[in-house]
Scaffold this active site. Structure first.
Site, mmCIF file in Angstrom:
data_model
loop_
_atom_site.group_PDB
_atom_site.id
_atom_site.type_symbol
_atom_site.label_atom_id
_atom_site.label_comp_id
_atom_site.label_asym_id
_atom_site.label_seq_id
_atom_site.Cartn_x
_atom_site.Cartn_y
_atom_site.Cartn_z
ATOM 1 N N ASP A 71 80.034 5.243 34.206
ATOM 2 C CA ASP A 71 80.898 6.275 33.630
ATOM 3 C C ASP A 71 81.560 5.705 32.375
ATOM 4 O OD1 ASP A 71 82.724 8.166 32.906
ATOM 5 O OD2 ASP A 71 83.668 8.358 34.869
ATOM 6 N N SER A 93 87.867 21.202 39.035
ATOM 7 C CA SER A 93 87.488 20.059 39.863
ATOM 8 C C SER A 93 87.678 20.287 41.355
ATOM 9 C CB SER A 93 88.298 18.833 39.431
ATOM 10 O OG SER A 93 87.940 18.451 38.113
#
Length: 686
Positions: free
Chosen positions: A353, A329
């Site tokens: 999401d 990430s």
């Protein structure tokens, strides 16, 4: 009677003839001798006189003293120490070598390791080449042997300068080491016409700064003309040209910061690189575990070599340069900036999401199964929403992402002044066509871009590349070349030069887009995934946590305690501070450490606390003022034409792997981690 007289006459004539022939022969020989003497004395006089003079005079090289290496505050990291050594020359040894060594042991301690190393080198050396038997003799040992030296023909006592690394394992991968000049080294010196400058020198740089800055560190060899007798005994000195010592190198490293960062990795495998964004100076460079470079100075023994080379932790590998990893990430801020610059998504666009992203019947899930609901770019970076970036991957062209990320240094040789840097993998369609032979494998799929956008898939970057990209981001797109040598100092005059001055280029980024990403990284520290690690900090940092898988879960749920330690996730973190005027940018990885937020971020916090401590800041400002004043003085002297200036000394040589040599083999390669098609997430089979 008549016959008798006739015979006597003939005999006298024969004797007379023989006498004339003998006299004539003697005369011819005399003439030849006189002619030869005239030829040598007159015709060949100049040439033979010069040769006779050469036989009377011998040229002795005087090796220069190698330059010192210090940190930015002058703390010595590599220096030279006076040392007494015992050398053995095979052609001068009388009797059996074994008997000689046994008698010598009665005077001087010789360890089994010393003897093994000596015998190995002795078998490889020529008859007239001196071979090191024992070094680091004490004054008592040296004086005791000197008294009994006549009993040991072929063994000589010599004083020399030997390289020493007083900090031992600290910064070993930066400093590298020196080692015996091998046949390959000698051939290279001959090919580059440098063999004359290395006469009398036994060692040269093999790794690290010692190798890449070899030309500056070595100096220039001097010569001494001696008048000698027919047996070679010196009579008097005729002339002398003193050697020029090598330049001293001041590194940008802060040894205090370096040791603090190394201590954070105690018992762990990993790497850390800290860079000053405005200058490109490398402040800390950690590769854990490390090694002691002093072991290599006179050739490492077999036992220590096996211990280092066979270790599953690979201490000889320079992890920040050579190890390539999926960075997880920590790649997301750069992907977000690319999406903004390409116009694929606005900062406030909301993306649902539900905890996963589905593409062609395949589900890519968030790490830990979290679901963040409607998410914009700021929130996606702050909470590290994989789903948000998975959806970006479905929209983004991998070649466009490649071209954008390349500007930050991903998948590129940074050109840092160390040898052995790897390029890594910044995937693109062209890269895949070259990487795979079968046509079916050469095709690029959209699902592969989905993996790439979260720092997984084919991505494989070095820690140096991640640290450099973080520094460029902190510096608003201005690319400063990362470097370790801060100043080159002339040991005679004290004048200094700076090898790197000014930026290489500036990435054309829109300030508004840059602010979106930077603000989101600030909230990662304030209230996002790294908030606990930075609680109570007196400065404001901006960063991003990362967790990268080592192997694919294939739909299973990740449970660290149930997985072999070397198959657990890597913990990563990248950050810079303070936000309003970045003074330091850091990237680090703890191999198989688990979560970046809980394992990697606290290490960065310790580094920032040290570097941004008010006392440290005040000391650096004082040092900078002193340097500026010194530079003004040197510039004034230069402008008056009475001294050397601060112009560039010489370019940094291109980094190249050290040649294989006997006694210092190449270490076993660090195995590349497998890179699955998702970042810290899970996928379901369609």
């Amino acid at each position: 009677m008549f016959e008798f007289r006739k015979t006597g006459l003939r005999q006298r004539q024969t004797v007379l003839l023989r006498a004339w022939v003998a006299g004539l022969f003697a005369l011819v020989c005399l003439l030849l001798l006189a002619g030869r003497l005239w030829y040598l004395q007159v015709i060949r006089y100049d040439n033979l006189s010069a040769r006779a003079e050469q036989n009377r005079i011998t040229i002795v090289p005087i090796p220069p003293q190698r330059g010192q290496i210090t940190d930015r505050h002058g703390q010595v990291l590599a220096t030279n120490q006076r040392d007494y050594t015992l050398l053995v020359t095979r052609a001068q040894v009388k009797g059996k070598l074994e008997d000689l060594l046994n008698r010598l042991r009665e005077l001087v301690y010789i360890s089994d390791s010393d003897q093994r190393k000596f015998l190995r080198l002795y078998q490889q050396s020529g008859r007239y080449a001196p071979v090191l038997l024992r070094n680091n003799l004490s004054d008592i040992e040296a004086s005791w042997f000197a008294v009994h030296a006549f009993e040991f023909p072929g063994v000589s006592l010599q004083a020399r300068w030997v390289r020493s690394y007083p900090e031992h394992e600290s910064a070993a991968h930066v400093l590298g080491f020196v080692g015996r000049i091998s046949e390959a080294d000698q051939q290279h010196l001959e090919e580059t016409s440098q063999e004359g400058n290395y006469r009398g020198t036994l060692v040269m740089g093999k790794k690290g700064i010692e190798k890449t800055w070899e030309k500056a560190l070595h100096g220039r060899t001097g010569v001494e003309e001696l008048e000698v007798t027919a047996t070679g005994r010196p009579v008097r000195e005729l002339s002398r040209t003193d050697p020029i010592p090598g330049s001293n190198l001041e590194l940008s490293l802060d040894e205090g910061l370096e040791k603090l960062a190394e201590a954070q990795f105690a018992g762990r495998r990993g790497a850390l690189v800290a860079i000053a964004p405005h200058t490109g100076e490398v402040l800390a460079f950690v590769s854990s575990p490390s090694f002691d470079p002093n072991l290599f100075v006179d050739g490492i023994d077999v036992e220590n070599w096996r211990k280092l080379n066979d270790s599953p932790d690979h201490p000889l590998i320079n992890r920040p340069l050579y190890g390539t990893y999926p960075i997880g990430s920590t790649y997301k801020p750069f992907v977000a900036l690319a999406a903004l610059e390409m116009g694929l998504r606005g900062p406030q666009d909301l993306i649902p999401d539900p905890g996963y992203f589905e593409l062609a019947g395949q589900k890519f899930r968030n790490a830990g199964g979290a679901a963040y609901g409607p998410t914009n770019m700021h929130k996606a970076i702050m909470v590290s929403s994989d789903t948000y970036f998975f959806s970006l991957g479905a929209l983004m062209d991998v070649d466009a992402l490649h071209d954008f990320s390349k500007q930050f240094g991903f998948g590129q040789i940074t050109g840092i002044d160390l040898d052995g840097e790897r390029r890594g993998v910044l995937p693109s369609r062209e890269w895949k066509r070259k990487a795979y032979k079968k046509p079916a494998q050469q095709h690029w799929f959209r699902g592969e871009t989905v993996s790439v956008t979260v720092g997984q898939g084919y991505n494989a970057f070095t820690l140096l590349q991640l640290a450099q990209a973080t520094a460029v981001l902190a510096n608003d797109g201005v690319y400063m070349k990362p470097h370790l040598v801060r100043r080159i100092i002339n040991p005679v005059t004290g004048h200094f030069t700076y090898p790197v001055v000014g930026p290489q280029y500036t990435i054309p980024l829109k300030p508004a887009y840059l602010k979106v990403v930077q603000d989101a990284m600030v909230d990662v520290i304030r209230k996002g995934t790294a908030r606990r690690a930075f609680e109570g900090a007196t400065y404001q940092a901006a960063g991003k946590t990362g967790t990268a898988q080592v192997y694919s879960l294939r739909g299973a749920k990740y449970k660290a305690h149930a997985v072999d330690e070397r198959l657990r996730d890597h913990a990563l973190f990248m950050a810079y501070a303070p936000v309003d005027d970045p003074q330091i940018a850091v990237a680090l990885i703890v191999e198989n450490g688990g979560w970046g937020a809980s394992v990697a971020a606290p290490i960065a916090r310790a580094v920032f606390d040290y570097w941004l401590d008010p006392a440290q800041v005040a000391e650096r400002r004082r040092q900078l003022r002193t340097e500026q004043e010194s530079r003004k003085v040197v510039d004034a002297v230069t402008s008056s034409g009475t001294g050397a200036g601060t112009g560039p000394l010489q370019p940094v040589p291109d980094a190249a792997p050290a040649p294989d040599e006997e006694g210092t083999p190449e270490p076993a390669p660090l195995p590349d981690a497998e890179t699955p098609p998702e970042d810290g997430a899970q996928e379901d089979s369609p």
